[in-house]
Design a protein around this motif. Structure first.
Motif, short mmCIF file in Angstrom:
data_model
loop_
_atom_site.label_atom_id
_atom_site.label_comp_id
_atom_site.label_asym_id
_atom_site.label_seq_id
_atom_site.Cartn_x
_atom_site.Cartn_y
_atom_site.Cartn_z
N LYS A 295 12.44 56.33 78.76
CA LYS A 295 12.86 57.58 76.90
C LYS A 295 13.98 56.76 76.03
O LYS A 295 13.97 56.89 74.07
CB LYS A 295 13.48 58.90 77.11
CG LYS A 295 12.51 59.50 78.03
CD LYS A 295 13.20 61.11 78.65
CE LYS A 295 13.66 62.16 77.16
NZ LYS A 295 14.02 62.74 77.95
N SER A 296 14.89 55.31 76.67
CA SER A 296 15.92 55.39 75.48
C SER A 296 15.11 53.84 75.35
O SER A 296 14.97 53.23 74.63
CB SER A 296 16.98 55.80 76.58
OG SER A 296 16.95 55.09 77.49
N ASP B 166 14.42 58.30 81.79
CA ASP B 166 15.37 57.86 80.84
C ASP B 166 15.26 56.48 80.52
O ASP B 166 15.90 56.87 79.07
CB ASP B 166 16.63 58.52 80.57
CG ASP B 166 17.47 60.30 80.97
OD1 ASP B 166 16.22 60.85 80.21
OD2 ASP B 166 17.63 60.98 81.68
N PRO C 91 28.28 59.56 74.54
CA PRO C 91 27.14 58.76 75.65
C PRO C 91 26.92 57.76 75.48
O PRO C 91 27.17 57.17 74.47
CB PRO C 91 25.98 59.68 74.77
CG PRO C 91 26.95 61.00 74.76
CD PRO C 91 27.99 60.86 73.34
N LEU D 140 19.08 59.98 71.55
CA LEU D 140 19.15 60.02 73.00
C LEU D 140 21.18 60.44 73.06
O LEU D 140 21.73 60.46 74.40
CB LEU D 140 19.73 58.72 72.95
CG LEU D 140 18.46 57.43 72.57
CD1 LEU D 140 18.68 55.88 72.79
CD2 LEU D 140 16.84 58.03 73.24
N LYS D 141 21.51 60.95 72.07
CA LYS D 141 22.83 62.17 72.39
C LYS D 141 22.34 62.55 73.68
O LYS D 141 23.58 62.30 74.83
CB LYS D 141 23.30 62.36 71.70
CG LYS D 141 24.51 61.75 70.56
CD LYS D 141 25.26 62.88 69.28
CE LYS D 141 25.62 61.49 69.13
NZ LYS D 141 27.23 62.53 68.38
N ASN D 142 21.67 62.50 74.06
CA ASN D 142 20.98 64.44 75.12
C ASN D 142 21.04 63.75 76.79
O ASN D 142 21.11 64.35 77.79
CB ASN D 142 21.00 65.59 75.76
CG ASN D 142 20.64 66.16 74.01
OD1 ASN D 142 21.85 66.13 73.94
ND2 ASN D 142 19.71 66.77 73.46
N ILE D 143 20.50 62.48 76.73
CA ILE D 143 20.42 61.59 77.91
C ILE D 143 21.98 61.49 78.62
O ILE D 143 23.19 60.42 78.74
CB ILE D 143 19.78 59.67 77.42
CG1 ILE D 143 18.54 60.47 77.27
CG2 ILE D 143 19.89 59.85 79.01
CD1 ILE D 143 17.54 59.30 76.85
N LYS D 144 22.22 61.89 80.46
CA LYS D 144 23.34 61.73 80.76
C LYS D 144 23.23 60.30 81.82
O LYS D 144 22.14 59.79 82.06
CB LYS D 144 22.65 62.82 82.55
CG LYS D 144 23.27 64.44 81.67
CD LYS D 144 22.95 64.82 82.58
CE LYS D 144 23.01 66.18 82.25
NZ LYS D 144 22.64 67.26 83.29
N SER D 145 24.41 60.04 81.48
CA SER D 145 24.69 58.47 82.06
C SER D 145 26.19 58.10 82.49
O SER D 145 27.28 58.65 81.55
CB SER D 145 24.60 57.36 80.71
OG SER D 145 24.94 56.61 81.28
N TYR E 14 24.12 56.19 73.83
CA TYR E 14 23.85 56.59 72.27
C TYR E 14 24.92 55.35 71.51
O TYR E 14 24.30 54.53 70.75
CB TYR E 14 25.19 58.06 71.84
CG TYR E 14 25.09 57.62 71.06
CD1 TYR E 14 24.48 57.74 69.71
CD2 TYR E 14 26.44 58.10 70.27
CE1 TYR E 14 24.79 58.25 68.48
CE2 TYR E 14 27.22 58.22 68.98
CZ TYR E 14 26.49 58.12 68.30
OH TYR E 14 26.29 58.72 66.71
#
Length: 437
Positions: free
Chosen positions: A413-414, A410, A135, A197-202, A138
């Motif tokens: 969040k990040s 997001d 990701p 943060l691995k599940n944040i889509k980017s 990440y």
């Protein structure tokens, strides 16, 4: 009433930047003039105070900021930054990829201004993300945490360098203490925070993928690292020497001359001109073009710094500093926490780390001698506060969102949370260090 007028001056500054969308330099000028008149400074003295404050501030900093910009630009254009990033990736490997990105941001971020470092290194992070199928957030957050910390904590970046000048701190010691705090702060806000943060889509845009130079076009790794870190080596080395040489020693004036931040940056730039330029067959005309562009990049920063100097001088000439000093004695708050808190509030309101730090300095600088606090730690405390909770009014917030192509939710969040971690951990680091120095 004095407190109310000071707060009103700062409120004018904040409103002009946030609501009226005025250029920060113009906002500082207007707020300084308004503050001087409200605080009772004779009208014919206001302009003189503004000019005096601007001149005093720029006199200390022009060499450091401009030569620092030139050095950073050359490190980027020569491929030295790319060489350092690739070298660290090879050392750490895929398993510790976030650590590699954090150290890349730390080493390359020292000579590079934040925006230059962001534009240069984030595409490299995207390339790494695609290569290892990880990701992007990440991979990228540890890099950005390191860039933020160097921007807020370490000279010769504009805000900490300006704070050193305003507080009469020692740039070498500030840099040394800054490293002691920066490293654990980067680790916590970077490699340790990134796994959450691995599940944040980017889906970063292909436009922002790096176009790396061919390997044979890059300078050697030893040359790249030494040149990028030379200002740090000289600042810390000469500071250590000056602390261990008696004033009457014949070498003392020579060491103090070399230890001057302006001289350190000039020597570092001249060395880089040879090591990353002339020795690699880059002609002088092209090098000077690079330096001219770098100067344009920081011209507005210089003006903002000058404007902050004007506001500080107004507070000094009107005697406000003495009134505030007496009032602060009754506050049951540690001076380092107080400085951090004031800076954090202004940062959240205004959005600019540099404006927040320099505005606080204008209030705090005249009080340093009465606060019984190490001025080097005060620089770092304000630096930490200036990075607090980046949100909608900060250009960095939107750069991150657009480059990484993530939602606003997001991004908060990040990115925003990472900046907050940096600010809070940085403060704790300063307070711990205060127990020992």
């Amino acid at each position: 009433m004095t407190f109310v007028l000071v707060l009103l001056s700062i409120a004018i500054l904040v409103l002009l930047i946030v609501w009226a969308k005025l250029n920060p330099f113009l906002a500082f000028l207007i707020a300084s003039i308004a503050g001087g008149l409200m605080l009772g400074l004779p009208a014919d003295q206001v302009a003189k105070s503004v000019q005096k404050g601007m001149g005093a501030m720029l006199g200390d900093l022009v060499i450091v900021i401009v030569t620092g910009a030139m050095l950073g630009k050359l490190v980027a254009e020569s491929g030295a930054a790319q060489r350092i990033a690739g070298f660290l990736m090879n050392i750490f490997g895929e398993k510790y990829i976030t650590w590699a990105m954090a150290f890349t941001g730390l080493i390359v971020g020292i000579p590079l201004f934040y925006n230059v470092g962001f534009v240069l290194l984030v595409p490299l992070a995207f390339t790494v993300s695609y290569q290892y199928k990880l990701p992007a957030v990440y991979v990228g957050i540890p890099l950005l945490a390191a860039l933020s910390v160097t921007h807020g904590f370490l000279p010769p970046h504009p805000s900490p360098a300006a704070l050193v000048a305003q507080f009469g701190a020692n740039m070498g010691l500030t840099l040394f203490y800054g490293f002691l705090i920066a490293i654990p702060t980067i680790i916590i806000a970077g490699p340790l925070f990134a796994p959450f943060l691995k599940n944040i889509k980017s889906q970063p845009l292909k436009t922002f993928q790096a176009e790396p130079k061919a390997d044979h076009e890059l300078p050697g790794i030893g040359n790249s690292i030494f040149t990028a870190l030379l200002p740090v080596i000289l600042l810390i080395g000469t500071t250590a020497l000056s602390l261990n040489i008696a004033k009457e020693d014949p070498l003392s004036p020579i060491v103090n001359f070399i230890a001057d931040p302006g001289i350190v940056m000039l020597v570092s730039l001249l060395y880089a001109t040879y090591s990353l330029g002339l020795s690699r067959k880059v002609n002088m005309v092209k090098l000077m073009d690079i330096y001219t562009i770098a100067t344009k990049d920081v011209s507005m920063i210089l003006l903002i710094v000058a404007g902050a100097g004007a506001l500080k001088q107004i507070f000094t000439d009107t005697g406000v500093s003495l009134t505030i000093a007496e009032s602060l004695k009754t506050w049951e708050m540690h001076p380092l926490i107080l400085a951090w808190f004031i800076t954090a509030v202004i940062r959240v309101c205004v959005g600019s780390a540099t404006v927040a730090g320099l505005t606080t300095a204008g209030i705090i600088a005249p009080l340093v001698t009465t606060m019984n606090v190490d001025p080097n730690l005060l620089v770092l405390s304000i630096g930490a506060g200036s990075l607090m909770f980046s949100h909608f009014n900060d250009g960095g917030f939107w750069m991150y969102k657009e480059f990484f192509n993530v939602s606003i939710k997001d991004t908060i969040k990040s990115w925003s949370l990472m900046e907050t971690i940096v600010a809070v951990v940085g403060l704790f680091g300063v307070l711990i260090l205060d127990l020992f120095v």
